[in-house]
Design a protein around this motif. Sequence first.
Motif, PDB file in Angstrom:
ATOM      1  N   UNK A   2      -6.813  -0.593 -17.767  1.00 30.89           N
ATOM      2  CA  UNK A   2      -7.069  -1.747 -16.906  1.00 30.89           C
ATOM      3  C   UNK A   2      -7.344  -1.276 -15.481  1.00 30.89           C
ATOM      4  N   UNK A   3      -8.385  -1.809 -14.842  1.00 26.08           N
ATOM      5  CA  UNK A   3      -8.744  -1.383 -13.488  1.00 26.08           C
ATOM      6  C   UNK A   3      -8.893  -2.559 -12.522  1.00 26.08           C
ATOM      7  N   UNK A   4      -8.569  -3.744 -12.974  1.00 30.30           N
ATOM      8  CA  UNK A   4      -8.711  -4.947 -12.152  1.00 30.30           C
ATOM      9  C   UNK A   4      -7.456  -5.789 -12.318  1.00 30.30           C
ATOM     10  N   UNK A   5      -6.976  -6.343 -11.204  1.00 34.33           N
ATOM     11  CA  UNK A   5      -5.806  -7.220 -11.255  1.00 34.33           C
ATOM     12  C   UNK A   5      -5.911  -8.289 -10.171  1.00 34.33           C
ATOM     13  N   UNK A   6      -5.360  -9.450 -10.471  1.00 31.58           N
ATOM     14  CA  UNK A   6      -5.239 -10.530  -9.495  1.00 31.58           C
ATOM     15  C   UNK A   6      -3.786 -10.989  -9.461  1.00 31.58           C
TER      16      UNK A   6
ATOM     17  N   UNK B 282       0.848  -1.969  -2.539  1.00 33.44           N
ATOM     18  CA  UNK B 282       1.304  -3.211  -3.176  1.00 33.44           C
ATOM     19  C   UNK B 282       0.376  -3.591  -4.323  1.00 33.44           C
ATOM     20  N   UNK B 283      -0.918  -3.486  -4.089  1.00 37.09           N
ATOM     21  CA  UNK B 283      -1.905  -3.832  -5.105  1.00 37.09           C
ATOM     22  C   UNK B 283      -1.810  -2.906  -6.314  1.00 37.09           C
ATOM     23  N   UNK B 284      -1.591  -1.621  -6.077  1.00 32.77           N
ATOM     24  CA  UNK B 284      -1.462  -0.676  -7.184  1.00 32.77           C
ATOM     25  C   UNK B 284      -0.209  -0.949  -8.012  1.00 32.77           C
TER      26      UNK B 284
ATOM     27  N   UNK C 173     -10.150  -4.373  -2.275  1.00 30.12           N
ATOM     28  CA  UNK C 173      -8.977  -5.246  -2.210  1.00 30.12           C
ATOM     29  C   UNK C 173      -9.327  -6.414  -1.303  1.00 30.12           C
ATOM     30  N   UNK C 174      -9.313  -7.630  -1.862  1.00 32.44           N
ATOM     31  CA  UNK C 174      -9.673  -8.818  -1.083  1.00 32.44           C
ATOM     32  C   UNK C 174      -8.697  -9.952  -1.340  1.00 32.44           C
ATOM     33  N   UNK C 175      -8.767 -10.948  -0.474  1.00 35.05           N
ATOM     34  CA  UNK C 175      -7.980 -12.176  -0.616  1.00 35.05           C
ATOM     35  C   UNK C 175      -8.947 -13.348  -0.520  1.00 35.05           C
ATOM     36  N   UNK C 176      -8.737 -14.335  -1.381  1.00 35.49           N
ATOM     37  CA  UNK C 176      -9.576 -15.529  -1.465  1.00 35.49           C
ATOM     38  C   UNK C 176      -8.714 -16.772  -1.433  1.00 35.49           C
ATOM     39  N   UNK C 177      -9.283 -17.879  -0.961  1.00 31.28           N
ATOM     40  CA  UNK C 177      -8.536 -19.141  -0.928  1.00 31.28           C
ATOM     41  C   UNK C 177      -8.138 -19.595  -2.319  1.00 31.28           C
TER      42      UNK C 177
ATOM     43  N   UNK D 200      -0.848 -21.126  -1.730  1.00 29.89           N
ATOM     44  CA  UNK D 200      -0.997 -19.768  -2.200  1.00 29.89           C
ATOM     45  C   UNK D 200      -2.474 -19.375  -2.186  1.00 29.89           C
ATOM     46  N   UNK D 201      -2.700 -18.076  -1.994  1.00 33.43           N
ATOM     47  CA  UNK D 201      -4.057 -17.535  -2.029  1.00 33.43           C
ATOM     48  C   UNK D 201      -4.121 -16.455  -3.100  1.00 33.43           C
ATOM     49  N   UNK D 202      -5.335 -16.097  -3.488  1.00 35.17           N
ATOM     50  CA  UNK D 202      -5.551 -15.166  -4.577  1.00 35.17           C
ATOM     51  C   UNK D 202      -5.936 -13.794  -4.047  1.00 35.17           C
ATOM     52  N   UNK D 203      -5.177 -12.766  -4.421  1.00 36.65           N
ATOM     53  CA  UNK D 203      -5.509 -11.380  -4.082  1.00 36.65           C
ATOM     54  C   UNK D 203      -6.116 -10.728  -5.315  1.00 36.65           C
ATOM     55  N   UNK D 204      -7.021  -9.795  -5.081  1.00 39.66           N
ATOM     56  CA  UNK D 204      -7.605  -9.053  -6.203  1.00 39.66           C
ATOM     57  C   UNK D 204      -7.798  -7.603  -5.796  1.00 39.66           C
ATOM     58  N   UNK D 205      -7.566  -6.725  -6.780  1.00 37.79           N
ATOM     59  CA  UNK D 205      -7.797  -5.292  -6.625  1.00 37.79           C
ATOM     60  C   UNK D 205      -8.699  -4.850  -7.762  1.00 37.79           C
ATOM     61  N   UNK D 206      -9.726  -4.092  -7.414  1.00 40.61           N
ATOM     62  CA  UNK D 206     -10.618  -3.502  -8.403  1.00 40.61           C
ATOM     63  C   UNK D 206     -10.758  -2.031  -8.041  1.00 40.61           C
TER      64      UNK D 206
END
Length: 151
Positions: A104-108, A121-123, A69-73, A1-7
Amino acid sequence: MQLAELNIGRLLAPTDDPRVKDFMDNLDRINGLGKRMPGFVWMHEGSGEPGTGNTENAFGDNPQMVFNLTVWEDLPSLEVFVYKTVHAKFMDRKAEWFEVLGEQHFVMWWIEQGHQPTREEALVRLDDLRTNGPSDRAFGWDEIRVKSLKS
């Protein structure tokens, strides 16, 4: 799995306004740094026009609402970029460029390797966090730190 984040954020002024010039002038620099970091996987890109980052992809009825919106290992890779690079200095200045949002304005969230989440999807994930609180579907920095301390 990888980590997605939205700010998400709402700029204090339009992107061509002198009040947000320092922010806009450094978008390419900070985004470029992120893309070169160990553990970086993917970033939702704008047009590629220099100095725009992803700001031309505003959403809602306010053109000053912007997102990243990014994805990290993994989480440690994202944490190093956010808190241990020049990115942290720009985060310290966010009040100069962004309105304080009352929610709230940030989610992972975790995604399958190779998946590139959409803004929509992120929203949905952000709305899930706002509505239901932290869960395996959507969480923030505080929740992941508490979970790490309990492990």
